[in-house]
Design a protein around this motif. Sequence first.
Motif, PDB file in Angstrom:
ATOM      1  N   ALA A 234       2.521  -8.796 -11.026  1.00 38.17           N
ATOM      2  CA  ALA A 234       1.502  -9.566 -11.467  1.00 38.17           C
ATOM      3  C   ALA A 234       0.603  -9.966 -11.180  1.00 38.17           C
ATOM      4  CB  ALA A 234       2.421  -9.882 -13.010  1.00 38.17           C
ATOM      5  N   ILE A 235      -1.391  -9.830 -12.186  1.00 37.01           N
ATOM      6  CA  ILE A 235      -1.646 -10.633 -12.003  1.00 37.01           C
ATOM      7  C   ILE A 235      -2.388 -11.952 -12.672  1.00 37.01           C
ATOM      8  CG2 ILE A 235      -4.788 -10.784 -11.143  1.00 37.01           C
ATOM      9  CD1 ILE A 235      -3.620  -7.785  -9.686  1.00 37.01           C
ATOM     10  N   LYS A 236      -1.828 -12.841 -13.145  1.00 39.34           N
ATOM     11  CA  LYS A 236      -2.417 -12.955 -14.312  1.00 39.34           C
ATOM     12  C   LYS A 236      -3.636 -13.395 -14.974  1.00 39.34           C
ATOM     13  CE  LYS A 236       1.851 -15.770 -13.611  1.00 39.34           C
ATOM     14  NZ  LYS A 236       2.965 -16.908 -12.593  1.00 39.34           N
ATOM     15  N   SER A 237      -4.370 -13.959 -14.421  1.00 40.52           N
ATOM     16  CA  SER A 237      -5.792 -13.720 -14.359  1.00 40.52           C
ATOM     17  C   SER A 237      -6.199 -13.114 -15.674  1.00 40.52           C
ATOM     18  CB  SER A 237      -6.922 -14.204 -12.970  1.00 40.52           C
ATOM     19  OG  SER A 237      -7.195 -13.172 -12.443  1.00 40.52           O
TER      20      SER A 237
ATOM     21  N   VAL B  76       0.722  -1.093  -0.053  1.00 35.37           N
ATOM     22  CA  VAL B  76      -0.016   0.098  -0.079  1.00 35.37           C
ATOM     23  C   VAL B  76       0.836   1.470   0.494  1.00 35.37           C
ATOM     24  CG1 VAL B  76      -1.400   1.006   1.036  1.00 35.37           C
ATOM     25  CG2 VAL B  76      -1.945  -0.424   1.542  1.00 35.37           C
ATOM     26  N   ASN B  77       0.652   2.370  -0.682  1.00 36.82           N
ATOM     27  CA  ASN B  77       1.308   3.296  -0.778  1.00 36.82           C
ATOM     28  C   ASN B  77       0.879   4.743  -0.884  1.00 36.82           C
ATOM     29  OD1 ASN B  77       4.028   2.368  -2.159  1.00 36.82           O
ATOM     30  ND2 ASN B  77       1.853   2.148  -4.147  1.00 36.82           N
ATOM     31  N   LYS B  78      -0.505   4.770  -0.120  1.00 33.88           N
ATOM     32  CA  LYS B  78      -1.440   5.820  -0.370  1.00 33.88           C
ATOM     33  C   LYS B  78      -3.180   4.588   0.254  1.00 33.88           C
ATOM     34  CE  LYS B  78      -3.139   9.559  -2.835  1.00 33.88           C
ATOM     35  NZ  LYS B  78      -2.945  10.234  -2.991  1.00 33.88           N
ATOM     36  N   VAL B  79      -3.306   5.494   1.234  1.00 33.15           N
ATOM     37  CA  VAL B  79      -4.532   5.248   1.755  1.00 33.15           C
ATOM     38  C   VAL B  79      -5.510   6.713   2.052  1.00 33.15           C
ATOM     39  CG1 VAL B  79      -6.718   4.490   3.535  1.00 33.15           C
ATOM     40  CG2 VAL B  79      -3.970   2.992   2.661  1.00 33.15           C
ATOM     41  N   ASP B  80      -7.262   6.752   1.193  1.00 35.23           N
ATOM     42  CA  ASP B  80      -7.452   7.987   1.146  1.00 35.23           C
ATOM     43  C   ASP B  80      -8.616   7.425   2.013  1.00 35.23           C
ATOM     44  OD1 ASP B  80      -9.041   9.527   1.394  1.00 35.23           O
ATOM     45  OD2 ASP B  80      -8.617  10.606  -0.289  1.00 35.23           O
ATOM     46  N   ALA B  81      -9.361   7.055   3.105  1.00 32.67           N
ATOM     47  CA  ALA B  81     -10.392   5.728   3.806  1.00 32.67           C
ATOM     48  C   ALA B  81     -11.544   6.808   3.796  1.00 32.67           C
ATOM     49  CB  ALA B  81     -10.053   6.180   5.027  1.00 32.67           C
ATOM     50  N   ASP B  82     -11.409   8.018   4.131  1.00 28.86           N
ATOM     51  CA  ASP B  82     -12.879   8.928   3.124  1.00 28.86           C
ATOM     52  C   ASP B  82     -14.061   9.139   1.895  1.00 28.86           C
ATOM     53  OD1 ASP B  82     -13.008   9.895   6.221  1.00 28.86           O
ATOM     54  OD2 ASP B  82     -11.871  11.976   5.068  1.00 28.86           O
ATOM     55  N   ALA B  83     -12.434   8.790   1.024  1.00 27.58           N
ATOM     56  CA  ALA B  83     -13.055   8.842  -0.619  1.00 27.58           C
ATOM     57  C   ALA B  83     -13.238   7.357  -0.900  1.00 27.58           C
ATOM     58  CB  ALA B  83     -11.478   9.273  -1.546  1.00 27.58           C
TER      59      ALA B  83
ATOM     60  N   MET C 169       2.716  -2.933 -11.178  1.00 24.55           N
ATOM     61  CA  MET C 169       2.416  -2.076 -11.777  1.00 24.55           C
ATOM     62  C   MET C 169       1.778  -1.605 -10.445  1.00 24.55           C
ATOM     63  SD  MET C 169      -1.123  -1.866 -13.966  1.00 24.55           S
ATOM     64  CE  MET C 169      -1.349  -3.459 -14.640  1.00 24.55           C
ATOM     65  N   THR C 170       2.045  -0.166 -10.395  1.00 26.46           N
ATOM     66  CA  THR C 170       0.829   0.531  -8.982  1.00 26.46           C
ATOM     67  C   THR C 170       0.021   1.265  -9.519  1.00 26.46           C
ATOM     68  OG1 THR C 170       3.275   1.408  -9.070  1.00 26.46           O
ATOM     69  CG2 THR C 170       1.503   2.429  -7.678  1.00 26.46           C
TER      70      THR C 170
END
Length: 69
Positions: A18-21, A2-9, A27-28
């Motif tokens: 990689a997400i093979k499916s 996790v790089n950043k969290v905006d819980a309100d949004a 990536m970010t």
Amino acid sequence: RVNKVDADAGKTNITHEAIKSLKWPKMTMDFTVQDKSALAGITPGMQVEFELVKFGSGYRITSIVPARQ
């Protein structure tokens, strides 16, 4: 990771493997969560496991939890 969290949004920025499916490379990306309460306790720098669902032209996180060690 996790790089950043905006819980309100209800949004988070994640660097993922990689997400093979989905044929996605490592990536970010910014993601919206289906339920804002899912971000409770999720903080920048945390390694997480998450599940996605197709939503409109993008994807939403339906589950996000700290990664098992």
